[in-house]
Each structure stands twice: as structure tokens, then as C-alpha cells.
Design a protein around this motif. Structure first.
Motif, PDB file in Angstrom:
ATOM      1  N   THR A   1       0.955  -1.226  -0.023  1.00 58.30           N
ATOM      2  CA  THR A   1      -0.155   0.033  -0.067  1.00 58.30           C
ATOM      3  C   THR A   1       0.749   1.444   0.008  1.00 58.30           C
ATOM      4  O   THR A   1       0.812   2.214  -1.047  1.00 58.30           O
ATOM      5  CB  THR A   1      -1.020  -0.084   1.340  1.00 58.30           C
ATOM      6  OG1 THR A   1      -1.389  -1.272   1.480  1.00 58.30           O
ATOM      7  CG2 THR A   1      -1.947   1.042   1.277  1.00 58.30           C
TER       8      THR A   1
ATOM      9  N   ILE B   1       1.415   3.673  -3.252  1.00 58.54           N
ATOM     10  CA  ILE B   1       1.082   4.901  -3.456  1.00 58.54           C
ATOM     11  C   ILE B   1       2.069   5.997  -3.665  1.00 58.54           C
ATOM     12  O   ILE B   1       1.799   6.975  -4.559  1.00 58.54           O
ATOM     13  CB  ILE B   1       0.162   5.365  -2.112  1.00 58.54           C
ATOM     14  CG1 ILE B   1      -1.087   4.570  -1.988  1.00 58.54           C
ATOM     15  CG2 ILE B   1      -0.216   6.937  -1.909  1.00 58.54           C
ATOM     16  CD1 ILE B   1      -1.884   4.646  -0.666  1.00 58.54           C
TER      17      ILE B   1
ATOM     18  N   LEU C   1       2.888   5.592  -7.444  1.00 60.17           N
ATOM     19  CA  LEU C   1       1.873   6.701  -8.042  1.00 60.17           C
ATOM     20  C   LEU C   1       2.093   8.029  -7.905  1.00 60.17           C
ATOM     21  O   LEU C   1       2.088   8.433  -9.127  1.00 60.17           O
ATOM     22  CB  LEU C   1       0.425   6.260  -7.482  1.00 60.17           C
ATOM     23  CG  LEU C   1      -1.004   6.339  -8.465  1.00 60.17           C
ATOM     24  CD1 LEU C   1      -0.627   5.649  -9.315  1.00 60.17           C
ATOM     25  CD2 LEU C   1      -2.069   6.007  -7.600  1.00 60.17           C
TER      26      LEU C   1
ATOM     27  N   TYR D   1      -7.727   9.491 -15.021  1.00 58.44           N
ATOM     28  CA  TYR D   1      -7.370   8.087 -14.410  1.00 58.44           C
ATOM     29  C   TYR D   1      -6.180   7.579 -15.206  1.00 58.44           C
ATOM     30  O   TYR D   1      -5.622   6.513 -14.642  1.00 58.44           O
ATOM     31  CB  TYR D   1      -8.477   7.310 -14.676  1.00 58.44           C
ATOM     32  CG  TYR D   1      -9.940   7.588 -14.100  1.00 58.44           C
ATOM     33  CD1 TYR D   1     -10.133   7.230 -12.889  1.00 58.44           C
ATOM     34  CD2 TYR D   1     -10.818   8.274 -14.959  1.00 58.44           C
ATOM     35  CE1 TYR D   1     -11.150   7.699 -12.158  1.00 58.44           C
ATOM     36  CE2 TYR D   1     -12.000   8.702 -14.252  1.00 58.44           C
ATOM     37  CZ  TYR D   1     -12.389   8.506 -12.961  1.00 58.44           C
ATOM     38  OH  TYR D   1     -13.351   8.776 -12.290  1.00 58.44           O
TER      39      TYR D   1
ATOM     40  N   PHE E   1      -2.929   6.527 -13.021  1.00 58.30           N
ATOM     41  CA  PHE E   1      -3.194   5.241 -12.232  1.00 58.30           C
ATOM     42  C   PHE E   1      -2.995   3.998 -13.078  1.00 58.30           C
ATOM     43  O   PHE E   1      -2.462   3.057 -12.809  1.00 58.30           O
ATOM     44  CB  PHE E   1      -4.463   5.406 -11.345  1.00 58.30           C
ATOM     45  CG  PHE E   1      -4.965   4.075 -10.836  1.00 58.30           C
ATOM     46  CD1 PHE E   1      -4.355   3.872  -9.518  1.00 58.30           C
ATOM     47  CD2 PHE E   1      -5.963   3.044 -11.223  1.00 58.30           C
ATOM     48  CE1 PHE E   1      -4.499   2.707  -8.894  1.00 58.30           C
ATOM     49  CE2 PHE E   1      -6.072   1.969 -10.614  1.00 58.30           C
ATOM     50  CZ  PHE E   1      -5.579   1.724  -9.532  1.00 58.30           C
TER      51      PHE E   1
ATOM     52  N   VAL F   1      -0.307   1.057 -12.838  1.00 57.91           N
ATOM     53  CA  VAL F   1      -0.862  -0.327 -12.665  1.00 57.91           C
ATOM     54  C   VAL F   1      -0.249  -1.411 -13.656  1.00 57.91           C
ATOM     55  O   VAL F   1       0.188  -2.382 -13.364  1.00 57.91           O
ATOM     56  CB  VAL F   1      -2.385  -0.712 -12.270  1.00 57.91           C
ATOM     57  CG1 VAL F   1      -2.903  -1.756 -12.598  1.00 57.91           C
ATOM     58  CG2 VAL F   1      -2.815   0.093 -11.218  1.00 57.91           C
TER      59      VAL F   1
ATOM     60  N   VAL G   1      -4.385  -5.513  -2.835  1.00 56.42           N
ATOM     61  CA  VAL G   1      -4.238  -3.787  -2.641  1.00 56.42           C
ATOM     62  C   VAL G   1      -4.408  -3.055  -3.916  1.00 56.42           C
ATOM     63  O   VAL G   1      -5.449  -2.165  -3.960  1.00 56.42           O
ATOM     64  CB  VAL G   1      -2.894  -3.414  -2.242  1.00 56.42           C
ATOM     65  CG1 VAL G   1      -2.527  -2.019  -2.328  1.00 56.42           C
ATOM     66  CG2 VAL G   1      -2.386  -3.969  -0.908  1.00 56.42           C
ATOM     67  N   LEU G   2      -4.082  -3.693  -5.071  1.00 55.46           N
ATOM     68  CA  LEU G   2      -4.753  -3.051  -6.530  1.00 55.46           C
ATOM     69  C   LEU G   2      -6.104  -2.709  -6.514  1.00 55.46           C
ATOM     70  O   LEU G   2      -6.742  -2.159  -7.059  1.00 55.46           O
ATOM     71  CB  LEU G   2      -3.780  -3.747  -7.631  1.00 55.46           C
ATOM     72  CG  LEU G   2      -2.404  -3.795  -7.628  1.00 55.46           C
ATOM     73  CD1 LEU G   2      -1.983  -4.538  -8.551  1.00 55.46           C
ATOM     74  CD2 LEU G   2      -1.836  -2.286  -7.751  1.00 55.46           C
TER      75      LEU G   2
ATOM     76  N   MET H   1      -7.585  -0.670  -4.447  1.00 58.93           N
ATOM     77  CA  MET H   1      -7.430   0.795  -4.959  1.00 58.93           C
ATOM     78  C   MET H   1      -8.686   0.871  -6.261  1.00 58.93           C
ATOM     79  O   MET H   1      -9.299   2.075  -6.277  1.00 58.93           O
ATOM     80  CB  MET H   1      -6.294   1.105  -5.672  1.00 58.93           C
ATOM     81  CG  MET H   1      -5.255   1.250  -4.382  1.00 58.93           C
ATOM     82  SD  MET H   1      -3.491   1.453  -5.013  1.00 58.93           S
ATOM     83  CE  MET H   1      -2.567   1.680  -3.275  1.00 58.93           C
TER      84      MET H   1
ATOM     85  N   ILE I   1     -11.850   1.588  -4.503  1.00 54.74           N
ATOM     86  CA  ILE I   1     -12.241   2.931  -3.820  1.00 54.74           C
ATOM     87  C   ILE I   1     -12.303   3.986  -4.924  1.00 54.74           C
ATOM     88  O   ILE I   1     -13.163   4.901  -4.900  1.00 54.74           O
ATOM     89  CB  ILE I   1     -10.773   3.152  -3.001  1.00 54.74           C
ATOM     90  CG1 ILE I   1     -10.774   2.327  -1.774  1.00 54.74           C
ATOM     91  CG2 ILE I   1     -10.824   4.828  -2.662  1.00 54.74           C
ATOM     92  CD1 ILE I   1      -9.367   2.398  -1.013  1.00 54.74           C
ATOM     93  N   ILE I   2     -11.431   4.048  -6.222  1.00 53.65           N
ATOM     94  CA  ILE I   2     -11.635   5.054  -7.114  1.00 53.65           C
ATOM     95  C   ILE I   2     -12.819   4.754  -7.631  1.00 53.65           C
ATOM     96  O   ILE I   2     -13.516   5.792  -8.151  1.00 53.65           O
ATOM     97  CB  ILE I   2     -10.227   4.786  -8.126  1.00 53.65           C
ATOM     98  CG1 ILE I   2      -9.163   5.061  -7.564  1.00 53.65           C
ATOM     99  CG2 ILE I   2     -10.519   5.697  -9.419  1.00 53.65           C
ATOM    100  CD1 ILE I   2      -7.703   4.849  -8.302  1.00 53.65           C
TER     101      ILE I   2
END
Lengths: 163, 356
Positions: free
Chosen positions: A15, A19, A22, B191, B194, B198, B229-230, B233, B236-237
Motif C-alpha cells: 500500500t 501509493i 503512483l 485516471y 493510475f 498499474v 491492494v491493487l 484501489m 475505492i477509485i
């Protein structure tokens, strides 16, 4: 079941690190890269548009040149024609002018000749008259008292001569 | 794909049937005379570890020690090297490295038995093999892409060169064929960072996982925590960017009679959570299965080798060829899974921002 049991340590690191990745990538990598790509694509598009525009202008100019050439040709032909017409007219005009002049000259020469002739005749008449008078005087000096009678007599006879 | 499915199924069942053996043998280094356990070997490779095991040499394990970081409730933060454990033979400050399918850290009593109450208080934030691989891949990504972005700034409006021209088509592919087509011209830009991150993160780690030796070989994208985790995310997004149209279609699908909604709405709500869950499982299962198949082929050499050395050598030829075939396939899968994950994430974002 270890296979599907997430590990707290890896979850935490994944995490935070992801982040962080990113944020850093967005600021230092994707931002500039995507911006540059966009700008380049726009640049290419503008260049293509400009090339197309230039092509269009060139073809327009070419057609205009052809048009101008065509017009020039026509103009030339027209001018030549006009000039030829003018030239022939001019020639005619000149010819007629010369003719008129020559006629006029001829006439004046003729007039002069006629005048000279008349003058000469007149003079001749006078001379003849005087001569006749002289002759008659000499002849009639002895016969006539009034020279005027003799004079008219002679004049009459001279008129009768009809030269 | 069919072949892969059956082979995977076969070896998975083998692993489950042989599971009582896992417990008996710790698979730990040092005891060289025991029978070869393919299940142990495979699990050891696809799971996490507190040290980077490279090989066993004359009965001794050769491994790269990794930092151990423990948050022990009541005892504070402990940081030391995993070499202090001496491959599980000695304890350090009361902590012991226990070899199971994966390695774990226990707090032991004076007599060496597990102190269950104290062990439960340990929060293990160690830089394990997978965490090391994670940080390593992140450094590679940062290095490569920041180098490229500098070149973009330097060679403004010029043709790309070097690694820039290698990765540019992929960046454009993600931008145009994933983000733009799935989210739409209007919203995709938000987006894109991100999705790109990814995509390259999954792709690089899938590839690193295929390298059989240090610093590759960690099964990072096949470890449930990473897809989790990915996917979280993505969830959440998606949830945060959901617009009126999106929520309306979940809670009250337009044009559907009220009694049907009683059934449909719970399904739709379930679907909201199911989507990222499926995203997680797909990546996890695909990558792990790939690793298991390749390791299984290797295991066959040793299984037959234990029967007779000649059989071992004979089988090694075919195993090698199969592994080569699988590795090539996995190269494709590495890209495909990165693509699928990114595409589906983009489609979920697209659904959330859709407007009519």
C-alpha cells in the motif's frame, strides 16, 4: 491456506510503496511524458495541416499561373490582330493623305501653269498691242492726227485676232 | 489454455493430496537426506520468505539475508538482519524463524517452545523476499520512466530514441486503447496515471517473477496481498468517482418493476464488491498457476531422478522443453494479465463516470 492469506507486512508495504510510486510517477514521469506526447501529436497534426495547406496553395498557384499564361496568350493574339488592323488602316490613311497631297500639288502646279499662261498671254497681248501701236503709229503718223482713234482701231483688230 | 488448465488441476490436486507431508517435513535447509517433496518446493517458491534462498551447498543454505522489522506490542520496534536467525537454528532476542510452507517469526520461551500469547502481539513488517522485490521493481519503474521523461523534455518534438521508443507504443496503447476507449474522451485523463502505473507495475513484476534467480523469481503479483491492494484501489477509485447514473443503476435500475428490484438491487450491490474481487483473483490465480506449472515440470525431473538417475536425465529433456514452452506462454500471460487488469479497471471507472 497460506496461499490466499494476505500477509500484513506485504499489505502494508504494498500500500505505502504503491501509493508512493503512483505519486512519484504521476509527478515526474507520466505528467511530462503525456504532455510531450500530446504536444508532439499536435505538432505533427499542425505540420500535416500546414503541408496540406501548402499543397493546396501550390496547386492554386499553378492553376493561376496557367490561367495567367492563357490570358497572356489571348492578349498577345489580340494585340497582334489589333496592330495588324491599325497598321493597314494607317497604311490606307497615309496612302490617301499622300494622294490628297499629290492631288493638291498637282492642282496648284496646274493653276500656276494656267496663271503663268494667262499672264504670258496677257503680256503677249500687251506687247502685241504696243507693238501694233508702235507700228500703227509709225504707219499712221503721217495719216492720222488723233492717236487715240488709231489705238482703239488697233485694239479692236487685236481682239479680233483671237489668240 | 485447456492443456494448462488440466496440468494445473493435476498438480494442484497432487499438492493437496500430499499436504500431510508438508507438516512432516519443514523443507528447511540443512537436512539433505530426506525425500524430495515437490509440494514443499513449489510452495516455498511461490510463497514469501524472510531470506532470499539461492541454493543449498553441501548441506548448507546459501541465501541473501533480508532486514527483519518487527513491531512487538509492548516491546516496541525491532530491526535486525535475518542472518541472525542462522536459517532457523538460533534465536535472536527471543525471536525464532520457523520454516513452514512459508517462513514465519515466533516469540519463544526460554525452553524454545512457542510463546503463543507473545507471538500474537508481533506485527511483522519485515522486508521479505516479496517486499524486497516490490521495492526493487518500484525503483526500476521510477528509474526507467523518469529517465524517459527527461528525454522527452530534452528531445522536445523529436522522434523517440532508445528505450523511449520501446516503451512509448505501450504508453500510447494504454492511453488510446485502454483508457480512452473504456472511459471516454472526456474523463480518461484523470485516471490515466493510475492505469499506466498499474499496467507497468503488474507487467514488470510478472516478468521479474519469470526470472528464475535473484533479483527476480519472487511471486509478487501471484501473492494475494498485491492484487488485493491493487483491486482495493480500483474499488475505492470507482466508488469515489461514481456519478448519479452509476448509483441509480445499482440501487434502482430504471425501467424495472419494483418487486424485481427487491432481487436485483442486492445482486447489483453484491456486484460492486464482486468486480474488484474477481479482478484480484484473476491476477493472483493466473500468475500463481503459471509458477506452479513451471515448478511442477522441474519437480518431475527430481521425482524421476529419485527412482533412477537415468530416468531423471531422460525426463529432464522433456521437462526442459515443456518449461521452455510454458515460459514463452508466461511471457504472453505476463502482458495479458497486466492488460486485462488495466482494461477491466478502466471499464469500471468508465461505468462509474458514465452519464446520459
Amino acid at each position: 491456506m497460506e496461499l490466499v492469506k494476505p500477509d500484513i507486512g506485504l499489505l502494508f508495504w504494498m500500500t505505502t510503496c504503491f501509493i508512493l510510486l503512483l505519486v512519484l510517477m504521476k509527478k515526474f514521469a507520466w505528467g511530462p511524458i503525456l504532455k510531450a506526447l500530446n504536444e508532439r501529436e499536435q505538432g505533427i497534426q499542425t505540420a500535416l495541416d500546414q503541408a496540406e495547406e501548402a499543397q493546396k496553395q501550390i496547386s492554386e498557384a499553378t492553376s493561376r499561373v496557367a490561367q495567367i499564361l492563357e490570358e497572356g496568350k489571348k492578349e498577345k493574339e489580340k494585340l497582334i490582330k489589333e496592330t495588324q488592323i491599325e497598321l493597314s488602316e494607317y497604311k490606307k490613311e497615309q496612302q490617301s493623305k499622300i494622294n490628297i497631297q499629290m492631288d493638291a500639288q498637282l492642282k496648284s502646279v496646274k493653276d500656276e501653269i494656267a496663271q503663268q499662261k494667262r499672264a504670258a498671254i496677257g503680256e503677249l497681248k500687251n506687247t502685241v498691242a504696243e507693238l501694233s501701236i508702235d507700228i500703227a503709229e509709225k504707219i499712221l503718223k503721217k495719216e492720222l492726227e488723233n492717236p487715240n482713234q488709231h489705238n482703239s482701231l488697233i485694239m479692236d483688230s487685236v481682239e479680233d485676232l483671237q489668240i | 489454455m485447456m492443456l494448462r488448465f488440466f496440468v494445473g488441476l493435476f498438480f494442484l490436486t497432487t499438492i493437496f493430496y500430499s499436504s500431510p507431508v508438508f507438516g512432516a517435513s519443514v523443507g528447511g535447509p540443512g537436512d539433505g537426506n530426506e525425500k524430495f517433496q515437490p509440494g514443499d518446493m513449489i510452495m516455498h517458491h511461490i510463497l514469501d520468505a524472510h531470506e532470499w534462498h539461492i541454493l543449498d551447498w553441501k548441506g548448507h543454505a546459501v541465501s541473501i539475508p533480508l532486514p527483519i522489522i518487527l513491531l512487538h506490542e509492548g516491546k516496541g520496534l525491532k530491526v535486525f538482519s535475518s542472518s541472525k536467525f542462522d536459517h532457523g537454528k538460533s534465536t535472536h532476542q527471543g525471536y525464532k524463524l520457523v520454516y513452514g510452507k512459508t517462513t514465519s517469526i515466533e516469540f519463544v520461551n526460554e525452553d524454545g517452545s512457542n510463546n503463543v500469547a507473545e507471538t500474537a502481539k508481533i506485527w511483522d513488517f519485515s522486508i521479505t523476499k516479496n517486499v524486497f522485490s516490490l521495492i526493487f521493481s518500484i525503483l526500476i519503474l521510477l528509474f526507467v520512466f523518469i529517465t524517459i521523461s527527461k528525454r522527452y523534455r530534452k528531445n522536445k518534438n523529436k522522434a523517440p530514441s532508445g528505450i523511449q521508443s520501446l516503451l512509448e507504443p505501450i504508453v500510447i496503447f494504454v492511453r488510446d486503447d485502454i483508457a480512452k476507449s473504456a472511459i471516454g474522451e472526456k474523463e480518461y485523463k484523470k485516471y490515466l496515471p493510475f492505469l499506466l502505473t498499474v499496467f507497468f507495475f503488474i507487467f514488470l513484476n510478472n516478468l521479474l517473477g519469470l526470472i528464475p534467480f535473484f533479483p527476480g523469481g519472487a511471486n509478487l503479483t501471484g501473492n494475494i496481498a498485491v492484487p488485493l491492494v491493487l483491486a482495493a484501489m480500483v474499488f475505492i477509485i470507482t466508488t469515489l468517482s461514481g456519478k448519479k447514473y452509476y448509483w441509480k443503476h445499482i440501487f434502482a435500475m430504471p425501467g424495472v418493476p419494483k418487486p424485481v428490484l427487491l432481487i436485483l438491487t442486492p445482486i447489483e450491490i453484491f456486484g460492486v464488491f464482486l468486480k474488484p474481487l474477481v479482478l484480484m483473483i484473476r491476477l493472483f490465480a493466473n500468475i500463481t498457476a503459471g509458477h506452479i506449472i513451471i515448478l511442477s515440470f522441474f519437480s518431475m525431473i527430481f521425482i524421476f531422478g529419485e527412482m533412477s538417475p537415468v530416468a531423471g536425465y531422460g525426463v529432464s529433456v522433456f521437462s526442459g522443453l515443456f518449461v521452455l514452452f510454458m515460459m514463452t506462454l508466461e511471457l504472453l500471460v505476463a502482458f495479458l494479465q497486466a492488460y486485462v487488469f488495466t482494461l477491466l479497471a478502466a471499464m469500471y471507472f468508465g461505468m462509474a463516470v458514465e452519464e446520459h
